[in-house]
Design an enzyme around this catalytic site. Structure first.
Site, PDB file in Angstrom:
ATOM      1  N   CYS A  73      27.790  11.493 -12.658  1.00  0.00           N
ATOM      2  CA  CYS A  73      26.581  10.750 -12.314  1.00  0.00           C
ATOM      3  C   CYS A  73      26.051  10.021 -13.549  1.00  0.00           C
ATOM      4  O   CYS A  73      26.728   9.138 -14.064  1.00  0.00           O
ATOM      5  CB  CYS A  73      25.540  11.662 -11.663  1.00  0.00           C
ATOM      6  SG  CYS A  73      24.243  10.698 -10.836  1.00  0.00           S
ATOM      7  N   HIS A  77      28.214  13.281  -7.005  1.00  0.00           N
ATOM      8  CA  HIS A  77      28.038  14.656  -7.504  1.00  0.00           C
ATOM      9  C   HIS A  77      29.131  15.554  -6.923  1.00  0.00           C
ATOM     10  O   HIS A  77      28.979  16.042  -5.800  1.00  0.00           O
ATOM     11  CB  HIS A  77      26.656  15.187  -7.127  1.00  0.00           C
ATOM     12  CG  HIS A  77      25.562  14.629  -7.962  1.00  0.00           C
ATOM     13  ND1 HIS A  77      25.192  15.162  -9.170  1.00  0.00           N
ATOM     14  CD2 HIS A  77      24.787  13.541  -7.790  1.00  0.00           C
ATOM     15  CE1 HIS A  77      24.225  14.441  -9.707  1.00  0.00           C
ATOM     16  NE2 HIS A  77      23.964  13.443  -8.884  1.00  0.00           N
ATOM     17  N   GLU A 111      29.755  18.537  -7.546  1.00  0.00           N
ATOM     18  CA  GLU A 111      29.225  19.894  -7.313  1.00  0.00           C
ATOM     19  C   GLU A 111      28.453  19.988  -6.004  1.00  0.00           C
ATOM     20  O   GLU A 111      28.126  21.077  -5.555  1.00  0.00           O
ATOM     21  CB  GLU A 111      28.354  20.317  -8.501  1.00  0.00           C
ATOM     22  CG  GLU A 111      26.968  19.678  -8.597  1.00  0.00           C
ATOM     23  CD  GLU A 111      26.951  18.272  -9.212  1.00  0.00           C
ATOM     24  OE1 GLU A 111      28.037  17.669  -9.362  1.00  0.00           O
ATOM     25  OE2 GLU A 111      25.848  17.797  -9.514  1.00  0.00           O
TER      26      GLU A 111
END
Lengths: 206, 257
Positions: A78, A185, A187
């Protein structure tokens, strides 16, 4: 030697990136220590917030030249990806200069009748379209969806591995040599994100 | 193309998910991590956890359950309830939440929105708005809606407040249309269309979902970015996989899961 070190420059999403790597069984350390970062097998530069604040935190921690000098695989996530570029329009800030080009703002657009307008921040799940081969996207289908949250984006150029479109096409996954970036992202991108992280940790990236 | 988001909202009390009937008589629904994983597996695009006891008890959200959720969940989640300061938000974000949502505290002290945006970026800052149409036909904002005995009507017009929170630094607005909330007769399309015209950042519809077609109506007719619901998901009245199949059939872009 730590498998993977997350650079701790005070960003807020360190925890979620660490948990995602731990779910993959990685030996993860969060550190702002130059020697720990240099010794890692893999380095990740996460980041949430503004480019100016992100660069200021790296400078404060004395990590700008450390990151510039890394020879092992590096992944910016990001804002961390945006910091890899030469500069960002966000606060007119000079960044790390590890990838050529300048990060620019996504522009909100009013939709014509029947077509949705483009809202900024670009927030939500959007499709990745591959434009170059890379082991970083092994096992990830063209058109797979990933979770994005950002208002600025990098241009599509020779380092782009996958693009996404929000108003305009922008670089969603990039790589040059051992330096990589994901604008989304991983994650928080379910199985698509965890596969990208697993690929980054694998021997295929070197 | 950006997908429209389906967002289940879970009420949390003491680290458990509860279901309230008219804000009282809470029924235990189960462990927060188990339910979060269940919704993730079913294809929820994002989760909102609303700490229903933090605000009335004037305390911040408990960091412990936020961290437990963050460890296992691999989709974004937002925490609402009890966030009144940059420090409160930092605790929640550092524990692994992706966004914080503020409602009454933003009305009490609008500068909080800017403080949060400056500290964490606008993408972390969601402003929740509870809105009800008054007798004169205007939509106006309500506060302290977590407790019916304390709920207050304000003179502030909902559409003005939507404009103001964007200027202050909100990265997303969740509009809870109280008139349709809990009735399950569909989202308040009229109000959401008006809100959409006033809102350049992502807008999430809340209140009124009862069937899959209510979701496709709100995406089609009000052009919202996401739709939030609680009871229809908890009761199983609307299953997320079937909902997404229906939305896809109607040409609404949704995430495959």
């Amino acid at each position: 030697m730590n498998d993977v070190v997350l650079i701790d420059a005070g960003g807020a999403n360190l925890g979620s990136v660490r948990y995602a790597l731990e779910r993959l069984g990685a030996d993860v350390r969060v550190s702002a220590d130059a020697s720990v970062i240099r010794a890692a097998r893999r380095v990740i530069l996460p980041g949430v917030g503004t480019a100016a604040a992100g660069m200021a935190r790296l400078r404060q921690a004395g990590l700008v030249d450390v990151v510039r000098g890394l020879r092992q695989p590096l992944l910016g996530i990001c804002l961390g990806m945006q910091l890899l570029y030469e500069s960002s329009e966000e606060g007119e800030v000079e960044c790390l200069g590890l990838l050529p080009g300048r990060v620019a703002r996504l522009l909100p657009a009013v939709g014509d009748a029947g077509t949705p307008a483009v809202r900024v921040p670009h927030m939500g799940w959007n499709r990745l379209h591959r434009v170059a081969g890379s082991p970083l996207l092994d096992g990830i289908d063209d058109g797979a969806q990933a979770y994005f949250v950002h208002s600025y984006a990098a241009p599509v150029d020779g380092t782009t591995i996958a693009v996404a479109t929000h108003g305009r096409e922008f670089a969603a996954v990039v790589g040059e040599g051992v330096r990589f970036g994901a604008q989304f992202h991983p994650e928080r991108s379910a199985s698509v994100g965890s596969r990208l992280l697993r690929n980054f940790l694998s021997e295929a990236i070197a | 193309m950006l997908s429209r988001r389906i967002i289940p909202c879970l009420d949390v009390r003491d680290g458990r998910v509860v279901k309230g009937v008219r804000f009282r008589d809470h029924v235990d629904m189960g462990d927060i991590v188990e339910l979060a994983l269940r919704y993730r597996d079913e294809g929820a695009d994002e989760l909102v956890f609303y700490d229903i006891t933090a605000s009335p008890q004037a305390r911040c959200v408990d960091r412990d359950w936020v961290e437990r959720v963050a460890r296992v969940i691999d989709i974004p989640f937002c925490v609402a309830g009890g966030i009144r300061s940059v420090d409160d938000a930092r605790t929640v974000l550092h524990a692994g939440a992706d966004k914080v949502s503020i409602n009454t505290p933003a009305l009490q002290r609008p500068a909080l929105v800017t403080e949060l945006a400056d500290a964490f970026g606008v993408q972390c800052v969601v402003v929740g708005i509870d809105s009800l149409r008054d007798a004169d036909g205007e939509w106006r904002v309500r506060r302290f809606t977590g407790d019916p005995s304390r709920t207050e009507a304000l003179s502030r017009r909902t559409l003005d407040w939507i404009g103001e929170v964007q200027r202050l630094g909100a990265g997303e607005v969740v509009l809870n249309c109280m008139g349709s909330d809990g009735v399950r007769e569909g989202f308040d399309i009229g109000q959401l269309r008006a809100a959409r015209r006033a809102c350049d950042v992502p807008l999430v519809a809340s209140g009124g979902a009862g069937t899959a077609s209510h979701f496709s109506d709100v995406f089609d007719q009000a052009d919202v970015d996401g739709a939030l619901a609680a009871s229809v998901f908890h009761s199983g009245a609307v299953g997320i996989p079937a909902l997404k199949r229906e939305l896809r059939r109607r040409g609404v872009e949704v995430r495959d899961a």
